[in-house]
Design a protein around this motif. Structure first.
Motif, PDB file in Angstrom:
ATOM      1  N   ARG A  45       0.848  -1.190   0.000  1.00 56.56           N
ATOM      2  CA  ARG A  45       0.000   0.000   0.000  1.00 56.56           C
ATOM      3  C   ARG A  45       0.890   1.249   0.000  1.00 56.56           C
ATOM      4  O   ARG A  45       1.693   1.429   0.909  1.00 56.56           O
ATOM      5  CB  ARG A  45      -0.908   0.020   1.235  1.00 56.56           C
ATOM      6  CG  ARG A  45      -1.958  -1.084   1.243  1.00 56.56           C
ATOM      7  CD  ARG A  45      -2.871  -0.935   2.452  1.00 56.56           C
ATOM      8  NE  ARG A  45      -3.865  -1.985   2.508  1.00 56.56           N
ATOM      9  CZ  ARG A  45      -5.032  -1.957   1.892  1.00 56.56           C
ATOM     10  NH1 ARG A  45      -5.343  -0.902   1.151  1.00 56.56           N
ATOM     11  NH2 ARG A  45      -5.887  -2.939   1.998  1.00 56.56           N
ATOM     12  N   LYS A  46       0.735   2.066  -1.003  1.00 59.70           N
ATOM     13  CA  LYS A  46       1.512   3.295  -1.077  1.00 59.70           C
ATOM     14  C   LYS A  46       0.802   4.411  -0.306  1.00 59.70           C
ATOM     15  O   LYS A  46      -0.419   4.565  -0.411  1.00 59.70           O
ATOM     16  CB  LYS A  46       1.701   3.720  -2.529  1.00 59.70           C
ATOM     17  CG  LYS A  46       2.559   2.772  -3.347  1.00 59.70           C
ATOM     18  CD  LYS A  46       2.747   3.314  -4.759  1.00 59.70           C
ATOM     19  CE  LYS A  46       3.629   2.391  -5.578  1.00 59.70           C
ATOM     20  NZ  LYS A  46       3.821   2.889  -6.958  1.00 59.70           N
ATOM     21  N   LYS A  47       1.568   5.124   0.457  1.00 56.98           N
ATOM     22  CA  LYS A  47       1.006   6.253   1.180  1.00 56.98           C
ATOM     23  C   LYS A  47       0.921   7.465   0.256  1.00 56.98           C
ATOM     24  O   LYS A  47       1.871   7.769  -0.468  1.00 56.98           O
ATOM     25  CB  LYS A  47       1.872   6.592   2.398  1.00 56.98           C
ATOM     26  CG  LYS A  47       1.859   5.514   3.470  1.00 56.98           C
ATOM     27  CD  LYS A  47       2.671   5.951   4.681  1.00 56.98           C
ATOM     28  CE  LYS A  47       2.630   4.897   5.772  1.00 56.98           C
ATOM     29  NZ  LYS A  47       3.418   5.323   6.964  1.00 56.98           N
ATOM     30  N   PRO A  48      -0.217   8.134   0.261  1.00 56.68           N
ATOM     31  CA  PRO A  48      -0.334   9.318  -0.608  1.00 56.68           C
ATOM     32  C   PRO A  48       0.640  10.413  -0.201  1.00 56.68           C
ATOM     33  O   PRO A  48       0.899  10.625   0.989  1.00 56.68           O
ATOM     34  CB  PRO A  48      -1.794   9.760  -0.391  1.00 56.68           C
ATOM     35  CG  PRO A  48      -2.196   9.170   0.919  1.00 56.68           C
ATOM     36  CD  PRO A  48      -1.422   7.880   1.047  1.00 56.68           C
ATOM     37  N   SER A  58      -1.033  11.044  -8.439  1.00 56.08           N
ATOM     38  CA  SER A  58      -0.727   9.830  -7.696  1.00 56.08           C
ATOM     39  C   SER A  58      -1.676   9.658  -6.510  1.00 56.08           C
ATOM     40  O   SER A  58      -2.155   8.550  -6.225  1.00 56.08           O
ATOM     41  CB  SER A  58       0.725   9.866  -7.213  1.00 56.08           C
ATOM     42  OG  SER A  58       1.025   8.748  -6.420  1.00 56.08           O
ATOM     43  N   ASP A  59      -1.968  10.756  -5.835  1.00 59.89           N
ATOM     44  CA  ASP A  59      -2.868  10.730  -4.682  1.00 59.89           C
ATOM     45  C   ASP A  59      -4.272  10.301  -5.108  1.00 59.89           C
ATOM     46  O   ASP A  59      -4.931   9.511  -4.429  1.00 59.89           O
ATOM     47  CB  ASP A  59      -2.907  12.118  -4.036  1.00 59.89           C
ATOM     48  CG  ASP A  59      -3.758  12.159  -2.790  1.00 59.89           C
ATOM     49  OD1 ASP A  59      -3.628  11.244  -1.959  1.00 59.89           O
ATOM     50  OD2 ASP A  59      -4.563  13.095  -2.653  1.00 59.89           O
ATOM     51  N   LEU A  60      -4.730  10.795  -6.236  1.00 59.95           N
ATOM     52  CA  LEU A  60      -6.062  10.434  -6.733  1.00 59.95           C
ATOM     53  C   LEU A  60      -6.132   8.955  -7.120  1.00 59.95           C
ATOM     54  O   LEU A  60      -7.158   8.297  -6.924  1.00 59.95           O
ATOM     55  CB  LEU A  60      -6.422  11.313  -7.937  1.00 59.95           C
ATOM     56  CG  LEU A  60      -6.709  12.785  -7.629  1.00 59.95           C
ATOM     57  CD1 LEU A  60      -6.895  13.570  -8.920  1.00 59.95           C
ATOM     58  CD2 LEU A  60      -7.929  12.931  -6.731  1.00 59.95           C
ATOM     59  N   LYS A  61      -5.046   8.430  -7.674  1.00 61.51           N
ATOM     60  CA  LYS A  61      -5.013   7.009  -8.030  1.00 61.51           C
ATOM     61  C   LYS A  61      -5.114   6.133  -6.782  1.00 61.51           C
ATOM     62  O   LYS A  61      -5.826   5.131  -6.757  1.00 61.51           O
ATOM     63  CB  LYS A  61      -3.730   6.686  -8.792  1.00 61.51           C
ATOM     64  CG  LYS A  61      -3.703   7.202 -10.214  1.00 61.51           C
ATOM     65  CD  LYS A  61      -2.395   6.820 -10.905  1.00 61.51           C
ATOM     66  CE  LYS A  61      -2.368   7.321 -12.334  1.00 61.51           C
ATOM     67  NZ  LYS A  61      -1.089   6.962 -13.015  1.00 61.51           N
ATOM     68  N   ILE A  62      -4.391   6.530  -5.727  1.00 65.65           N
ATOM     69  CA  ILE A  62      -4.400   5.750  -4.492  1.00 65.65           C
ATOM     70  C   ILE A  62      -5.773   5.797  -3.827  1.00 65.65           C
ATOM     71  O   ILE A  62      -6.284   4.793  -3.315  1.00 65.65           O
ATOM     72  CB  ILE A  62      -3.309   6.273  -3.525  1.00 65.65           C
ATOM     73  CG1 ILE A  62      -1.920   6.016  -4.110  1.00 65.65           C
ATOM     74  CG2 ILE A  62      -3.435   5.623  -2.153  1.00 65.65           C
ATOM     75  CD1 ILE A  62      -0.799   6.666  -3.328  1.00 65.65           C
ATOM     76  N   LYS A  63      -6.396   6.964  -3.849  1.00 66.16           N
ATOM     77  CA  LYS A  63      -7.676   7.149  -3.169  1.00 66.16           C
ATOM     78  C   LYS A  63      -8.874   6.888  -4.083  1.00 66.16           C
ATOM     79  O   LYS A  63     -10.014   7.126  -3.674  1.00 66.16           O
ATOM     80  CB  LYS A  63      -7.758   8.575  -2.624  1.00 66.16           C
ATOM     81  CG  LYS A  63      -6.753   8.879  -1.526  1.00 66.16           C
ATOM     82  CD  LYS A  63      -6.904  10.302  -1.031  1.00 66.16           C
ATOM     83  CE  LYS A  63      -5.949  10.604   0.105  1.00 66.16           C
ATOM     84  NZ  LYS A  63      -6.067  12.011   0.568  1.00 66.16           N
TER      85      LYS A  63
END
Length: 285
Positions: free
Chosen positions: A29-32, A53-58
């Motif tokens: 799990r990558k941290k945003p 990147s943050d939007l992809k994770i969330k």
């Protein structure tokens, strides 16, 4: 329609329109990474990249999107998305590293095996003097029961020179007590009605575990006079093509598909344990 597509992730995040199953298996799990908007971060594009990147994770549809891609890859290309897996001719999902072990690609040095078996024999003899019986169980891997279904690339490399053969020979050389369930199950393969290994599982099926437990209890009862374990009787139980138990669909779960793919009938016998005649109270030892 375009507006609906654009707005749907936001609606999903707020109202949970689609019920999503969590992903299975091992993954990181990558941290945003949040970057504040500034002239410098904008001009260097760090703000845009980190925000993307943050939007992809969330992404509220991430698990469904991954399952959809995996399903297309499996259904159309006959290729599992999970690393180290391939599909055999009859649709069995096979772990590659088990096949490599079968053909001898991961050979343990023979002197290392002999040293291990010498120590094992020493431990067995030491425990025997204290009235404790120790033996080793050799368990088979899935490819041993699907050799004819392997790709020609692997079948052409089949060899008796593998870790299984070397450990067996070393056990005999140093008179180490063991029970070889690869040999036992291969001999019983024709008489066991249901799959020994499920197509979408990496371990023994629940039915096989029951048969192995019965044989294991019989072996212990015949190899020691100190303890008599219960007699196990296997009766017809539940048959199912979907409600699998234990680890009978563990590979399928790790593939993270949209749909349940197995059409195999598995059996879970009714296990009857008949009586205990314990001659020695030190069973826990």
């Amino acid at each position: 329609m375009f507006i609906v597509i654009i707005a749907f992730p936001h609606l999903q995040k707020s109202f949970k329109i689609i019920e999503q199953k969590p992903l299975k298996g091992a993954f990181t799990r990558k941290k945003p990474k949040k970057t504040l908007l500034s002239f410098e971060s904008w001009s260097k594009s760090t703000y845009q990249k980190d925000t993307e990147s943050d939007l992809k994770i969330k992404n509220p549809l991430k698990s469904t999107a991954i399952r959809l891609i995996n399903q297309f890859q499996y259904s159309l290309l006959n290729s599992p998305s999970s690393k180290g897996l391939f599909v055999t001719e009859n649709g069995t999902i096979m772990p590659t590293h088990y096949v490599k072990s079968l053909i001898g690609e991961d050979l343990v040095p023979l002197d290392s095996i002999d040293n291990t078996m010498r120590m094992a024999k020493f431990v067995q003899d030491s425990l025997e003097k204290r009235g404790i019986k120790l033996f080793f169980l050799i368990a088979p891997g899935k490819p041993s029961f699907n050799i004819n279904q392997l790709p020609n690339y692997y079948k052409s490399q089949l060899s008796n020179n593998n870790n299984y053969k070397q450990f067996i020979e070393s056990c005999k050389k140093y008179k180490v007590d063991y029970i070889d369930f690869k040999k036992i199950l291969l001999e019983k393969k024709g008489s066991i009605e249901y799959p020994i290994f499920p197509k979408f599982g990496v371990h023994w099926s629940g039915n096989t575990v029951a048969h192995v437990t019965k044989n294991l209890f019989q072996y212990i009862n015949h190899s020691t006079i100190d303890v008599e374990l219960p007699k196990i009787e296997l009766l017809p139980g539940n048959k199912t093509v979907k409600d699998y138990r234990f680890t009978d669909y563990d590979i399928g779960e790790s593939m993270n598909l949209l749909f349940f793919e197995s059409e195999e009938t598995l059996h879970y016998p009714k296990v009857i344990v008949n009586g205990v005649n314990q001659k020695n109270q030190n069973l826990s030892e």
